[in-house]
Design a protein around this motif. Structure first.
Motif: not given
Length: 412
Positions: A105, A109, A208, A211, A357, A360, A407
Motif C-alpha cells: 500500500t 501510494s 481518507f 490516513i 485506501s 489501509t 469505500d
C-alpha cells in the motif's frame, strides 16, 4: 524467529528522533495533496457544514490512533503491524502477509505521488515525464539513505513549507475578512436532517485525508523514549491535521460559494486566487514540495517495514542489516526505491491507487482486532505502556469495517 541482537555486533537502528521530529514526520505523511481536491468534494456534499465533517472524521480516526498508540508502546519496533499480529495470533504467515500489505500500500501510494509530482515539475522542466519521475524517485531515495535524523529533518523542513502554504490561505482569509467569525453558526446543521446526511457523507470521504498518521509506529524503534513520544506524536499529528484541515475548509467555503468550489477542478487554487489575487500557478511550488515530501516519508517507512520483517525472521536476514556509516537499512531502502521506481514508471496506477485506501482500512481492522485479542488474553496491561479503554479497539474495528464497506461502494 526474530533475530537475537545480543549475539551480533552488527549496527542497529539508533533512537535519535524526538517529539518534534516525530510530529513533523507524521504531518508530512498525513497532510498531502488530497486536501487540495477534497475541499471541493466536501463543499459539494455538505456546504457550510463541511468543517464539522472533518472534525468528526478526526474523532473516527482517533479510535484507531489510540489502538496504534497502545500497541506501539507495547512493541516499539519496525514492521509494527506485523509484530502486533504475531503477538496476537502467533501465525507467521499472517504476520508476513500483514507486513507485505503495509509495504505494497505504501509503495503504490508513493508511486502515485511520484507520478503526480511529474505534472507539477513539467511546468518548470520541459523534460519527458518518465525521466522526471525517475529523477524524483532516485533523488528522494538518496535522501532516505541518509541517517534517519537527517532524512527526517529534511522531510520536516519540506513539511513546514507544505503546511505554510495552507497557513497562507488561512491567513489570507483572515486578512480579507471573509466572515470567519460571524458565519460560524452556519457550521451546525441544527435540526436539518438533510444537512446531517451531507455531513455524514462528507465524513466518510474526509477520513481518507487523515490516513497516514499510522506510519509513525514504524519509526518508533528510532524514537527517543517511544513509550512517551509515540502516543503524543500520534495524537498531535491527528489534532494538528484536523485543525489545519478545518481552518482551510472554513476559509474556502466563506471565500468562495460552495457550489462554485464543487464545480472547480482545482478548488484550493481558486480560493488562493480569489483571496490573494495571485495566479493559481503560484501554488505549484508548494505542490512540488508536498509531493517530494510524500515520496521521502513513504520511502523511510517502507525501508523500516522491510527491515523489521527481516529482523522478525519473515524475510532474508540481509534485508535487516543496518549500515555502520548511516545507521539506516540501506539494502531495505534500495528494495523500496526499486519497487517505487518500477510501479511509478512501468505500471498503470489508476486502478491500483484506488486499492490503497481499502488496504489501509484492512490494516486498521487487523490492528484493532490484534489489540482486542491481546487485551482479552491478559489479566492486566503492563504498567509502563499507554493503555486505551477496552471499548476503543472494538469501536475502531467497527469504524474500519464500515468505512471499508463504504469505500467499496460505487459513488454517484
Amino acid at each position: 524467529m526474530p533475530s537475537d541482537h545480543s549475539k551480533t555486533a552488527e549496527p542497529q537502528l539508533l533512537r535519535r528522533l524526538g517529539l518534534l521530529h516525530a510530529v513533523l514526520y507524521g504531518l508530512g505523511v498525513t497532510i498531502g495533496a488530497g486536501i487540495y481536491v477534497l475541499v471541493g468534494v466536501a463543499a459539494g456534499r455538505s456546504g457550510m457544514h463541511a468543517p464539522l465533517a472533518f472534525a468528526l472524521a478526526a474523532i473516527v480516526m482517533g479510535l484507531s490512533a489510540a489502538s496504534f498508540a497502545e500497541l506501539g508502546t507495547r512493541m516499539p519496533v519496525s514492521a509494527s503491524e506485523a509484530a502486533y499480529v504475531d503477538r496476537a495470533f502467533h501465525r507467521p504467515w499472517l504476520s508476513l502477509a500483514t507486513g507485505l500489505l503495509v509495504i505494497m500500500t505504501a509503495v503504490i501510494s508513493a508511486s502515485t505521488i511520484s507520478s503526480g509530482s511529474a505534472g507539477y515539475l513539467q511546468t518548470f522542466l520541459p523534460v519527458d515525464r518518465g525521466w522526471i519521475i525517475a529523477g524524483v524517485v532516485i533523488a528522494m531515495g538518496l535522501v532516505s539513505c541518509l541517517a534517519t535524523i537527517h532524512s527526517v529533518t529534511f522531510a520536516g523542513l519540506m513539511t513546514l513549507v507544505e503546511v505554510a502554504g495552507l497557513v497562507l490561505i488561512v491567513g489570507a482569509g483572515v486578512w480579507n475578512g471573509t466572515g470567519l467569525l460571524t458565519r460560524l453558526p452556519e457550521i451546525w446543521p441544527g435540526g436539518d436532517f438533510v444537512g446531517w446526511l451531507g455531513v455524514a457523507s462528507t465524513t466518510m470521504i474526509a477520513v481518507f485525508a487523515f490516513i497516514g498518521f499510522e506510519h509513525l509506529v514504524n519509526v518508533a524503534e528510532e524514537m527517543k523514549a517511544p513509550r512517551r513520544t509515540l502516543p503524543a506524536a500520534l495524537f498531535l499529528t491527528l489534532g494538528l491535521t484536523a485543525v489545519i484541515y478545518g481552518l482551510v475548509v472554513w476559509v474556502s467555503i466563506t471565500a468562495v460559494p460552495p457550489s462554485e468550489l464543487a464545480a472547480s477542478s482545482a478548488p484550493l487554487a481558486l480560493v488562493f486566487e480569489r483571496l490573494t489575487g495571485w495566479p493559481p500557478s503560484s501554488l505549484s511550488v508548494i505542490a512540488i514540495v508536498a509531493t517530494l515530501n510524500g515520496v521521502i516519508v513513504h520511502m523511510i517507512m517502507i525501508a523500516r517495514v522491510i527491515y523489521g520483517l527481516a529482523q522478525q525472521g519473515n524475510l532474508p536476514p540481509v534485508l535487516g542489516r543496518v549500515s555502520g556509516m548511516t545507521g539506516t537499512p540501506l539494502v531495505a531502502t534500495g528494495i523500496g526505491v526499486t519497487l517505487i521506481l518500477f510501479f511509478s514508471t512501468a505500471l498503470p496506477l489508476e486502478g491500483l491507487a484506488e486499492l490503497t485506501s481499502q488496504g489501509t482500512l484492512v490494516l486498521f481492522a487487523i490492528v484493532n482486532l490484534a489489540l482486542i485479542r491481546i487485551k482479552w488474553r491478559e489479566a492486566s496491561p503492563p504498567s509502563d505502556v499507554f493503555v486505551c479503554p477496552r471499548w476503543v479497539p472494538y469501536a475502531g474495528l467497527a469504524a474500519s469495517l464500515l468505512l471499508l464497506v463504504f469505500d467499496s461502494l460505487p459513488l454517484s
